[in-house]
Design a protein around this motif. Structure first.
Motif, mmCIF file in Angstrom:
data_model
loop_
_atom_site.group_PDB
_atom_site.id
_atom_site.type_symbol
_atom_site.label_atom_id
_atom_site.label_comp_id
_atom_site.label_asym_id
_atom_site.label_seq_id
_atom_site.Cartn_x
_atom_site.Cartn_y
_atom_site.Cartn_z
ATOM 1 N N PRO A 187 0.852 -1.192 0.000
ATOM 2 C CA PRO A 187 0.000 0.000 0.000
ATOM 3 C C PRO A 187 0.889 1.243 0.000
ATOM 4 O O PRO A 187 1.948 1.261 0.630
ATOM 5 C CB PRO A 187 -0.786 -0.109 1.317
ATOM 6 N N GLY A 188 0.479 2.277 -0.710
ATOM 7 C CA GLY A 188 1.203 3.537 -0.664
ATOM 8 C C GLY A 188 2.235 3.718 -1.761
ATOM 9 O O GLY A 188 2.681 4.840 -2.029
ATOM 10 N N VAL A 189 2.630 2.628 -2.439
ATOM 11 C CA VAL A 189 3.668 2.756 -3.477
ATOM 12 C C VAL A 189 3.165 3.607 -4.638
ATOM 13 O O VAL A 189 3.839 4.540 -5.086
ATOM 14 C CB VAL A 189 4.125 1.365 -3.990
ATOM 15 N N LEU A 190 1.965 3.276 -5.105
ATOM 16 C CA LEU A 190 1.392 4.046 -6.210
ATOM 17 C C LEU A 190 1.289 5.527 -5.846
ATOM 18 O O LEU A 190 1.673 6.409 -6.623
ATOM 19 C CB LEU A 190 0.008 3.474 -6.564
ATOM 20 N N GLY A 191 0.790 5.804 -4.617
ATOM 21 C CA GLY A 191 0.631 7.192 -4.174
ATOM 22 C C GLY A 191 1.963 7.923 -4.165
ATOM 23 O O GLY A 191 2.075 9.068 -4.623
ATOM 24 N N LYS A 192 3.006 7.247 -3.704
ATOM 25 C CA LYS A 192 4.333 7.838 -3.617
ATOM 26 C C LYS A 192 4.850 8.194 -5.026
ATOM 27 O O LYS A 192 5.356 9.311 -5.256
ATOM 28 C CB LYS A 192 5.279 6.825 -2.932
ATOM 29 N N ILE A 193 4.694 7.261 -5.948
ATOM 30 C CA ILE A 193 5.186 7.509 -7.319
ATOM 31 C C ILE A 193 4.388 8.644 -7.964
ATOM 32 O O ILE A 193 4.951 9.559 -8.581
ATOM 33 C CB ILE A 193 5.091 6.223 -8.179
ATOM 34 N N ALA A 194 3.060 8.590 -7.761
ATOM 35 C CA ALA A 194 2.207 9.631 -8.343
ATOM 36 C C ALA A 194 2.602 11.010 -7.818
ATOM 37 O O ALA A 194 2.639 11.996 -8.572
ATOM 38 C CB ALA A 194 0.742 9.328 -8.054
ATOM 39 N N SER A 195 2.930 11.086 -6.517
ATOM 40 C CA SER A 195 3.349 12.368 -5.953
ATOM 41 C C SER A 195 4.637 12.854 -6.601
ATOM 42 O O SER A 195 4.806 14.058 -6.850
ATOM 43 C CB SER A 195 3.607 12.241 -4.451
ATOM 44 N N THR A 196 5.556 11.950 -6.846
ATOM 45 C CA THR A 196 6.814 12.359 -7.478
ATOM 46 C C THR A 196 6.546 12.920 -8.877
ATOM 47 O O THR A 196 7.091 13.962 -9.260
ATOM 48 C CB THR A 196 7.804 11.176 -7.543
ATOM 49 N N PHE A 197 5.714 12.220 -9.648
ATOM 50 C CA PHE A 197 5.357 12.759 -10.979
ATOM 51 C C PHE A 197 4.791 14.164 -10.819
ATOM 52 O O PHE A 197 5.166 15.100 -11.523
ATOM 53 C CB PHE A 197 4.324 11.865 -11.673
ATOM 54 N N SER A 198 3.891 14.306 -9.861
ATOM 55 C CA SER A 198 3.221 15.582 -9.645
ATOM 56 C C SER A 198 4.223 16.676 -9.286
ATOM 57 O O SER A 198 4.145 17.806 -9.772
ATOM 58 C CB SER A 198 2.180 15.378 -8.544
ATOM 59 N N LYS A 199 5.197 16.341 -8.450
ATOM 60 C CA LYS A 199 6.244 17.287 -8.045
ATOM 61 C C LYS A 199 6.958 17.866 -9.267
ATOM 62 O O LYS A 199 7.372 19.023 -9.277
ATOM 63 C CB LYS A 199 7.225 16.538 -7.141
ATOM 64 N N TYR A 200 7.120 17.035 -10.302
ATOM 65 C CA TYR A 200 7.786 17.505 -11.525
ATOM 66 C C TYR A 200 6.778 17.991 -12.577
ATOM 67 O O TYR A 200 7.089 18.063 -13.759
ATOM 68 C CB TYR A 200 8.674 16.395 -12.097
#
Lengths: 428, 428
Positions: free
Chosen positions: B358-371
């Motif tokens: 749990p949380g892996v997808l959210g973490k990756i999505a946040s990184t994309f969003s950061k950029y």
């Protein structure tokens, strides 16, 4: 640096495209030929008519001789359509030493041989890329790029109106009349659509392609043709279930010593590139003895695509004018050893509507057998109604032999109708 | 009637095709040009070598000067391959007043501008239709048939080896190495396949296409490129589930004032005509401002298809020789107002392998969003394993921005691997 002057006969759809392309791409065009270029005069029927185009009224005229006999004009561009008047104007242009570009399939299909001889006699060029396939470079490819090849086969979708209609019938389950109305609304079909939907337009184009690719003159009237008016949405559905799309194909091929050609609705295997040619697009499949298989795909009609081919021809002639011109038209190569066959043998898809009684299938199969027609498959799609569809796919047979068998089958009192007869081409 | 004599440099695969076509289609060819034609001498490395072709040994030579300096020879045909020696021979041929036809993409991509200037200086013709797309008339179409158009976009499959490999991977669920071995066995890939599978061959060809279509000189080394070695059968499967095929595309397009180009594995919508280009076939999609969309399809390699293009070029030069030749090479039209961008923005397909927590997808999505990278879709194809595929399709983004985000995503300890980065083109 010679300044090149053009006379335009006609300012309809294609004429406007020619004007717009020369105006919009002037830098590109003049850089390509290394000269300036100008449309000096345009023949119209009504000078005062409102036109959505920035042509100065002073260059319009209703007198063809003011253009054809103008000593300053180098190239006459005939985009007025029709047959006999266009033919006269092109002949007069040649006599006045003008090169001619035409987009007129009817005049080239009907009088191409006479015009070719006249152009030779007067030492001028005749080009007609736009007469087949709109902007697709079919004539240039056959006459120039593939000059090292003997062409073995052409098969294509060369009428955009019927392809648009068949695509709508297939993708949105419309029947023929609905799809035709939509095509008319969208400007893909004329108010009188006869020439397109009955295959006459495709026969004109095929006649031109046959002369260019094989050096054989077949009049459009000699081409066996059938249109798409009898195709039902049921046929499209059955064909799809069997793994085919229905396309109006124009084809010509050499088979040993025989030469076959036709325009006919045909089942094309769904994975063949021709099956994915949709809507108003055209495509021509070419088989040459060196190049193998080649396909050209694009918009077969329209103001700008057709104008693209016309202006391409104009620019090639400009390059000729700038050299010491000697007639560069291509002598059609006559392959006189071929037997002219017409449509030859084919597999066929036969959609019959029959009463669902035991023994009906057996009876029909026996009749086919009596005429030496063997069947690849038989499919019955429904049961129990007064009229059920019974679909036959035959092995290869001559059309007149098939027609004899079908004539007898029609007499069977349990056969309500022979609903469709379509060709099947398992294009390799 | 001039008798035309040809000197052939090289008698490999393409050279044999040229010989066979001129022999087999002699009537057609001579009728087309209105002259007789003869291959007078052929440069080979070893005269005694056994060859499966009916060439008389007397016309073979190991001395290039015996051909290049022969005053009787009109046209030199360079089909030996390589870069520097071929370049020298072509220059020497020009200096001796010979017209030149070449099938050599490497020499044209590398030295095309110098050769073009030299041909102009010596008043001779240089033609190279066979250098891109084998027998498909790509160069003729761009330089002649579409001369009235400004070209806006080119996108195509111009390497047959990689297309064959990708087709085998897709149709028979092979992995890359299996498909490569099969391609080598069938003769579609070389013993050392690097140039094909790493996209170098496609970059050579794209460089030529860019100069011909846009008048811009981009060295093959300046073209952003990625090969197909990292594509897995999983990627092909996921792409298929999303409605795409993976193709190695070569593309160049004008976008407002920018000019973008790349060679890259790309997801192509399954109903687009490019998606149905299979096996060793090539196809080029062209968008011109008059003609609209056009596609040319055929065999991009092989002895006879490539020979077809070479002989086509020879015959065009024969027609030039028969007139009073003035240099007819096409001056590339320089569009100097464009910014040369390289690969520009695109949608991307990112295949990551992650631990199913749990949380892996959210973490990756946040990184994309950061950029500032927004996502069109996320697909997780399996559950519960140590490593599960997680597929992202991004909206449009610049590649270097994407790379920064992926660099950070890679640091995440639950991300095992960034398995693939592919472009997505929703070709209209």
């Amino acid at each position: 640096m010679k300044h090149i002057k053009i006379g335009l006969l006609g300012l309809g759809n294609i004429g406007k495209g020619v004007w717009n392309i020369i105006e919009n791409n002037k830098n590109k065009v003049e850089s390509y030929i290394g000269s300036s270029i100008e449309i000096k005069k345009i023949l119209v029927r009504d000078i005062q008519k409102n036109r959505d185009i920035s042509v100065p009224k002073e260059i319009l005229t209703t007198d063809p001789n003011k253009i054809i006999q103008d000593p300053e004009i180098d190239i006459i561009v005939e985009v007025m359509g029709g047959i006999d008047t266009a033919f006269e104007y092109i002949k007069e242009s040649f006599k006045n030493g003008k090169h001619v570009v035409t987009a007129n399939k009817a005049v080239i299909a009907t009088y191409g041989d006479i015009l070719y001889e006249l152009a030779k006699k007067y030492g001028v060029a005749l080009r007609y890329e736009a007469s087949v396939g709109g902007g697709i470079p079919i004539i240039n490819t056959l006459t120039q790029s593939l000059s090292a090849n003997k062409i073995d086969e052409l098969v294509g979708i060369i009428n955009g109106t019927t392809n648009y209609i068949l695509t709508q019938m297939s993708d949105f389950e419309m029947d023929f009349n609905e799809a035709l109305k939509l095509a008319q609304k969208k400007g893909y079909a004329e108010a009188d659509p006869t020439s397109d939907i009955e295959g006459e337009d495709a026969a004109f184009k095929l006649s031109i392609l046959i002369s260019v690719a094989f050096g054989i003159r077949i009049s459009p009237n000699e081409i066996p043709r059938e249109g798409i008016t009898k195709i039902s949405k049921k046929d499209i559905e059955y064909a799809s279930q069997l793994g085919y799309k229905i396309k109006l194909l124009a084809a010509a091929k050499k088979l040993d010593k025989n030469f076959e050609f036709y325009v006919h609705p045909t089942l094309v295997p769904i994975h063949h590139p021709l099956a994915s040619v949709s809507n108003e697009f055209n495509a021509l499949f070419i088989r040459g003895n060196a190049v193998g298989e080649l396909m050209l795909y694009g918009k077969g009609a329209g103001s700008m695509p057709t104008g693209s081919a016309v202006v391409g021809d104009i620019l090639e002639i400009c390059k000729i004018i700038k050299t010491d011109y000697k007639n560069q038209s291509i002598d059609p190569f006559k392959e006189i050893n071929l037997n002219i066959i017409g449509e030859g043998i084919s597999q066929y898809y036969i959609h019959t509507e029959v009463v669902d009684k035991p023994g009906v299938l057996g009876k029909i199969a026996s009749t086919f057998s009596k005429y030496n027609i063997s069947l690849e498959s038989v499919v019955q799609r429904a049961r129990g109604n007064q009229s059920v569809p019974l679909i036959f796919i035959t092995h290869e047979v001559e059309r007149n032999q098939l027609d004899k068998a079908l004539e007898e089958i029609k007499q069977n009192r349990f056969v309500n109708e022979i609903a469709s007869i379509l060709r099947v081409e398992n294009l390799s």
